[in-house]
Design a protein around this motif. Structure first.
Motif: not given
Ligand code: SF4
Length: 457
Positions: A3-4, A9-15, A325-333, A339-349
């Motif tokens: 979705t986003e 999504l960070s911007e929303k959290f930072n509100r 992080y729009h993925y089940a496991i957030a943060g650096p790890i 991106p190993g699972l879906d590079m296009k979808k998670h290209a921003d992370l």
């Protein structure tokens, strides 16, 4: 479906600035507890080295260790299943539940089942899944995914939890006392434990030489669920294998100290065979892990023992929240796994990082997290998965920084603009400006100042 992206999504959290500050401080407090626990362990660095080496060995011989684990688990009376994808994992779990004619499942914390979206799948099949970890139950009642792998509801305040329990569990409105709320959750979950005929757990470690699994919890919910159920289903990623039982001494000492600063988890439960009359199943899940194993640059991510320390220390995670992080496991790890699972979808992370390296410094199994983030960026740019504007901006910046004339000119022009027409840069179209107070612009560059001082003494 994405979705986003992380920035949005960070911007929303930072509100909610107060929440961001409190989230940041709470996680840093846990990071400090981790530091104290590490300093109080004289052989800490040696433990990290050994854990890293053991995981290296596992990744180099994963096939053999998995087959040994399967053989020993089967000899212990456990049924072992193999799933190559998340969908296959979900189908296997559902078929086991169906076979036992159950419509209700109690589940302890398992990031693998989050990765596979098991709850949603089972709900569509008419199965009622009750998460029994307190934090997980809170986010489940709120219809949200966990925002942290160890502290699933770390983004919730106690007052909000009080309101949630009032709505779902009928607790008195306005009561946000943590002890009262915990007691209410215990009572609510006790009935679920008593009536759940099937228990699902995750797996922290699977010992190849004995065919047993170890599940670590602070609440004892995995034990309670399993001991009262007729069927135990344990779901694990294939990287959870360790060769020998003696290696648990290393990993158990590292895991909780890194996660919360505790010396050990309250319950480290070993499940080696089903008790009489019970059936036990282990589902071994690949879901992209074999592909990762082939890559020299990214295979080390499979060493992860899911302690969450890299999240607690990450300045970006602490101030952007796990859901960004729009993925089940957030943060650096999460940013190097996704991106190993879906590079296009998670290209921003992989770009959601300062590359400060704090994550790699705290990682108990010495994963080169920030190096992998950097490498992912290169792969993603080469594949063309970044916005064109970002590529143009980075190229322009590289040209300016690599040419002293351009660099000096850009510095003078920017200082002039910031002094006389700051609105040209400090405006709402500039994402850097949105959350920051811009510093006062110096009159001259460092070089000019230096020459001036030299000349005038
Ligand atoms: S990458 Fe390292 S620090 Fe992060 S969760 Fe995994 S083991 Fe812990």
């Amino acid at each position: 479906m994405k979705t986003e992206d992380h920035a949005t999504l960070s911007e929303k959290f930072n509100r909610d600035e107060a929440r961001v500050d409190w989230h940041d401080k709470t996680l840093w407090f846990i990071r400090e507890k981790r530091d104290k626990a590490a300093w109080q362990t004289p052989d800490w660095e040696q433990l990290r080295d050994e854990a890293s080496q053991i995981k290296n060995n596992v990744l180099g011989n994963l096939h053999a260790y998995l087959l040994l684990f399967e053989k020993n688990a089967q000899q212990n009376g456990i049924t072992v299943h193999w799933a190559s994808t998340a969908e296959e994992h979900n189908r296997i779990v559902h078929s086991i539940i169906q076979k036992h004619g159950s419509k209700k499942v109690v589940k302890s914390k398992s990031m693998l089942t989050e990765e596979c979206h098991l709850n949603e799948y089972l709900a569509k099949q008419g199965i009622d899944v009750i998460d029994t970890d307190l934090g997980e139950r809170i986010v489940q009642l709120a219809d949200e995914p966990p925002s942290h792998i160890v502290l699933p509801c770390i983004h919730w305040k106690k007052e909000e939890i009080g309101e949630l329990f009032h709505q779902h569990l009928g607790t008195p409105k306005g009561n946000a006392d943590p002890q009262f709320l915990t007691a209410a959750a215990r009572e609510h979950l006790r009935e679920k434990f008593m009536t759940g005929r099937v228990a699902i757990t995750g797996v922290n470690f699977a010992v190849a030489e004995t065919g047993e699994i170890v599940v670590c919890t602070n609440e004892g919910n995995a034990d309670l669920g399993v001991q009262l159920a007729d069927v135990h289903i344990a779901c694990m990623g294939i990287e959870k294998i360790i060769p020998q039982r003696k290696h648990l001494g290393i990993f158990l000492r590292l895991l909780t100290r890194s996660a919360t600063g505790q010396p050990i988890t309250t319950y480290s439960s070993h499940f080696r065979s089903p008790r009489p009359g019970q059936s036990m199943h282990i589902v071994l899940v690949d879901n992209g892990r074999s592909e990762r194993l082939k890559s020299d640059d990214f295979r080390n991510a499979l060493k992860c023992i899911r302690c969450g320390a890299c999240m607690n220390t990450c300045p970006v995670y602490r101030r952007s929240g796990g859901h960004s992080y729009h993925y089940a496991i957030a943060g650096p790890i999460g940013s190097i796994l996704a991106p190993g699972l879906d590079m296009k979808k998670h290209a921003d992370l992989p770009f959601a990082s300062t590359l400060c390296g704090s994550c790699s410094n705290v990682c108990p199994v010495k994963i080169d997290i920030h190096d992998q983030l950097y490498k992912w960026r290169q792969v993603i740019v080469q594949k063309g998965y970044v916005k064109k504007t970002k590529g143009i901006g980075v190229k322009a910046m590289a040209d300016i920084l690599s040419n002293s004339f351009f660099y000096r000119t850009a510095g003078s022009v920017t200082r002039w603009i910031l002094k006389y027409i700051p609105g040209l840069i400090n405006n709402s179209f500039n994402p850097w400006y949105k959350q920051r107070e811009m510093p006062r612009v110096p009159e001259r560059s460092f070089k000019e100042w230096y020459h001036h001082r030299k000349k005038n003494g």
